[in-house]
Scaffold this active site. Structure first.
Site: not given
Ligand SMILES: Cc1cc2nc3c(=O)[nH]c(=O)nc-3n(C[C@H](O)[C@H](O)[C@H](O)COP(=O)(O)O)c2cc1C
Length: 363
Positions: A25, A104, A185
């Site tokens: 997001c 998504q 969610y």
């Molecule tokens: C700013 C931000 C927004 C996120 N928004 C979503 C989202 O819209 N949908 C979702 O499934 N996960 C969302 N996540 C989770 C990420 O998709 C991801 O699964 C999570 O950050 C772990 O991966 P990473 O360690 O590579 O960041 C969000 C994470 C962050 C940091």
């Protein structure tokens, strides 16, 4: 061979490599007037730069299937045909920049109506621009508003909204739809006994708690072409049942394995294995906290699985693929920090991805 940069063909769709942008997001859509929920130039720049940076697939952030299903008033949406043209620009910008465009589709359930994180997060009151929230049962996320228990008609309307949004996503030019079934969610809140105490056909047994997820997959598949992939993101665990200090009945990896098999029977081509966020919980402090579950899920369920979570080192990502622990990796925060993470990873691993273009001039 550098598996990370090998293409993956799902149904009739080829994703040029296995480094994918995780949905994140940005809370940057206009929240007022005719452009409510529509992608704008910020979204074009944000996603297209990651596509130009070498990811094979960019999955656009959680996009509301209904206005009340948005996490915040600044989320993207696809609940109305008027939102299609702006999404068409975004999908085209991603495709023209070298990645497959995905989206998504989401409903935030009892975790909807939130303030943007940099303004403190937390629920927005109804008289301050928020809206009433709903879920499987009248059980609030700790500290948030109590959701209204959804009626059978409410559930049917949400399932239908998912299909309508998928139809719009197709019209906009997206090639992959991911159903958001994770992070506490709406769909996850049906799956977990911590948030679902219904006594009808949507509560109780695992089969009943999973019913809405499978109905959403069927509904999406009814409008989504046979040759295009559908993904399902799940939380593989609530991180509660396995915690010796807690141990309440909660959603577990064992449940996720069963759900993944059912989901693939209902048209899901890949499980995107995230975790947690249904309730506050103790999460292990290790980099492979989540990718281990992805590997176990893949081995036990036989479904294709994408790993995600704290993947920042290209060698680690490559090893997840080479060891057969995952079929692809979703990169989140590392891609926020470095839009060219994928191209840099290809260079570090000595791979020549198809989408490394101008990058060679820089080295
Ligand atoms: C700013 C931000 C927004 C996120 N928004 C979503 C989202 O819209 N949908 C979702 O499934 N996960 C969302 N996540 C989770 C990420 O998709 C991801 O699964 C999570 O950050 C772990 O991966 P990473 O360690 O590579 O960041 C969000 C994470 C962050 C940091």
């Amino acid at each position: 061979m550098t598996e990370l940069f090998e293409p993956l063909t799902l149904r009739g769709t080829t994703i040029p490599n296995r480094v994918w942008m995780s949905p994140m997001c940005t809370y940057s859509a206009f929240s007022e007037g005719s452009e409510i929920g529509a992608p704008n130039d910020f979204h074009l720049a944000h996603y297209a730069s990651r596509a130009a940076g070498g990811v094979g697939l960019a999955v656009v952030e959680a996009t509301g299937v209904l206005p009340e299903g948005r996490i915040s008033p600044y989320d993207l949406g696809l609940w109305d045909d008027s939102q299609i043209p702006a999404h068409r620009r975004l999908a085209a910008a991603i495709a023209e920049s070298g990645a497959l465009p995905g989206i998504q589709l989401a409903h935030a359930g009892r975790k909807a109506s939130m303030e943007r994180p940099w303004l403190g997060g937390g629920p927005i009151a109804e008289d301050e621009g928020g809206w009433p929230v709903a879920g499987p049962s009248a059980i609030a996320f700790p500290g948030y508003a109590e959701p209204a228990e959804m009626t059978l008609a409410d559930i049917a309307a949400v399932v239908a909204a998912w299909a309508e949004s998928a139809r719009r996503a197709l019209a906009a030019g997206y090639e992959v739809v991911e159903v958001h079934g994770a992070h506490g969610y709406l769909l996850h809140s049906f799956l977990s006994p911590l948030s679902n105490n219904r006594t009808d056909s949507y509560g109780g047994s695992l089969e009943n708690r999973a019913r809405i997820v499978l109905e959403v997959l069927d509904a999406v598949r009814s409008v989504w072409p046979e040759d295009k992939p559908v993904f399902l993101r799940i939380s593989t665990t609530d991180w509660v049942a396995e915690n010796p200090e807690d141990g309440r009945d909660a959603w577990t990896l064992a449940d996720s394995i069963v759900l993944s098999r059912w989901a693939s029977d209902h048209g899901a081509d890949l499980i995107d294995a995230s975790s947690g966020a249904l309730v506050p919980a103790k999460i292990p402090h290790r980099d492979d906290y989540q990718t281990r579950n992805a590997a176990e899920l893949k081995a036990a369920s036989g479904t294709l699985v994408a790993a995600v979570g704290r993947i920042g080192d290209p060698a680690v990502a490559q090893e997840l693929l080479a060891s057969g622990s995952a079929d692809a990796v979703f990169i989140g925060r590392a891609l926020l920090r470095d839009a060219s993470w994928a191209n840099n990873a290809a260079a570090a691993l000595g791979a020549r991805g198809r989408f490394i273009r101008q990058y060679d001039y820089a080295v």
